[in-house]
Design a protein around this motif. Sequence first.
Motif, PDB file in Angstrom:
ATOM      1  N   LEU A  28       0.834  -1.202   0.000  1.00  8.91           N
ATOM      2  CA  LEU A  28       0.000   0.000   0.000  1.00  8.91           C
ATOM      3  C   LEU A  28       0.871   1.256   0.000  1.00  8.91           C
ATOM      4  N   SER A  29       1.917   1.250   0.791  1.00  6.36           N
ATOM      5  CA  SER A  29       2.839   2.392   0.820  1.00  6.36           C
ATOM      6  C   SER A  29       3.494   2.598  -0.541  1.00  6.36           C
ATOM      7  N   TYR A  30       3.918   1.513  -1.168  1.00  2.00           N
ATOM      8  CA  TYR A  30       4.514   1.611  -2.500  1.00  2.00           C
ATOM      9  C   TYR A  30       3.514   2.192  -3.505  1.00  2.00           C
ATOM     10  N   GLY A  31       2.271   1.767  -3.417  1.00  2.52           N
ATOM     11  CA  GLY A  31       1.258   2.268  -4.346  1.00  2.52           C
ATOM     12  C   GLY A  31       0.994   3.753  -4.174  1.00  2.52           C
ATOM     13  N   VAL A  33       3.002   6.001  -2.825  1.00  2.47           N
ATOM     14  CA  VAL A  33       4.199   6.746  -3.222  1.00  2.47           C
ATOM     15  C   VAL A  33       4.372   6.708  -4.739  1.00  2.47           C
ATOM     16  N   ALA A  34       3.981   5.630  -5.385  1.00  3.70           N
ATOM     17  CA  ALA A  34       4.059   5.568  -6.851  1.00  3.70           C
ATOM     18  C   ALA A  34       3.150   6.608  -7.487  1.00  3.70           C
ATOM     19  N   ILE A  35       1.949   6.775  -6.948  1.00  5.83           N
ATOM     20  CA  ILE A  35       1.041   7.801  -7.469  1.00  5.83           C
ATOM     21  C   ILE A  35       1.669   9.180  -7.300  1.00  5.83           C
ATOM     22  N   PHE A  36       2.222   9.437  -6.120  1.00  5.67           N
ATOM     23  CA  PHE A  36       2.864  10.727  -5.889  1.00  5.67           C
ATOM     24  C   PHE A  36       4.088  10.911  -6.784  1.00  5.67           C
ATOM     25  N   ALA A  37       4.889   9.868  -6.936  1.00  8.46           N
ATOM     26  CA  ALA A  37       6.130   9.988  -7.694  1.00  8.46           C
ATOM     27  C   ALA A  37       5.864  10.256  -9.168  1.00  8.46           C
ATOM     28  N   TRP A  38       4.931   9.529  -9.746  1.00  7.38           N
ATOM     29  CA  TRP A  38       4.688   9.667 -11.175  1.00  7.38           C
ATOM     30  C   TRP A  38       3.806  10.857 -11.524  1.00  7.38           C
ATOM     31  N   PHE A  39       2.822  11.136 -10.691  1.00  8.70           N
ATOM     32  CA  PHE A  39       1.827  12.145 -11.060  1.00  8.70           C
ATOM     33  C   PHE A  39       1.844  13.372 -10.150  1.00  8.70           C
ATOM     34  N   GLY A  40       2.771  13.430  -9.223  1.00 11.05           N
ATOM     35  CA  GLY A  40       2.900  14.580  -8.343  1.00 11.05           C
ATOM     36  C   GLY A  40       3.641  15.721  -9.027  1.00 11.05           C
ATOM     37  N   PRO A  41       3.975  16.751  -8.303  1.00 15.77           N
ATOM     38  CA  PRO A  41       4.653  17.917  -8.888  1.00 15.77           C
ATOM     39  C   PRO A  41       6.001  17.540  -9.502  1.00 15.77           C
ATOM     40  N   GLY A  42       6.181  17.905 -10.753  1.00 11.94           N
ATOM     41  CA  GLY A  42       7.451  17.660 -11.429  1.00 11.94           C
ATOM     42  C   GLY A  42       7.570  16.300 -12.078  1.00 11.94           C
ATOM     43  N   GLY A  43       6.640  15.405 -11.831  1.00  9.59           N
ATOM     44  CA  GLY A  43       6.714  14.076 -12.420  1.00  9.59           C
ATOM     45  C   GLY A  43       7.813  13.232 -11.803  1.00  9.59           C
ATOM     46  N   ASN A  53      10.612  10.423  -1.937  1.00  5.22           N
ATOM     47  CA  ASN A  53       9.811   9.209  -2.112  1.00  5.22           C
ATOM     48  C   ASN A  53      10.279   8.086  -1.197  1.00  5.22           C
ATOM     49  N   MET A  54      11.582   7.980  -1.051  1.00  2.00           N
ATOM     50  CA  MET A  54      12.124   6.944  -0.179  1.00  2.00           C
ATOM     51  C   MET A  54      11.660   7.136   1.263  1.00  2.00           C
ATOM     52  N   TRP A  55      11.663   8.368   1.744  1.00  2.46           N
ATOM     53  CA  TRP A  55      11.247   8.628   3.123  1.00  2.46           C
ATOM     54  C   TRP A  55       9.737   8.584   3.285  1.00  2.46           C
ATOM     55  N   LEU A  56       9.001   8.866   2.231  1.00  2.00           N
ATOM     56  CA  LEU A  56       7.543   8.806   2.313  1.00  2.00           C
ATOM     57  C   LEU A  56       7.046   7.383   2.553  1.00  2.00           C
TER      58      LEU A  56
END
Length: 99
Positions: A28-31, A33-43, A53-56
């Motif tokens: 769940l944490s990976y999922g 963070v994946a949403i944030f990493a790919w679609f968050g600010p800056g891509g 992302n690692m700390w999130l």
Amino acid sequence: MTQLNPNDKIQPHWWSKTLVAIVMGLTLSYGIVAIFAWFGPGGISAPMKVQLNMWLISAIWLPILAFIYLFKSTKSAFISMALINTLIYLIFSGLWWIQ
């Protein structure tokens, strides 16, 4: 004060609840963070985003590990975590196809 019957009490299956939290909570944490990493600010290629992302992951995973014991049984914890995981990965897949 009334006595609770055994079905209304939180069951102390802490070994199995911990296992559910470790495995399902991590995915769940990976999922999330994946949403944030790919679609968050800056891509995905934003500078310094890798470290964030690692700390999130641990910041999301630890509350899951703490709150998993509030489920009444291991079965309800597993079903809930499986449904939430499925929802998160469906959202990620949907956003991926829209992009």
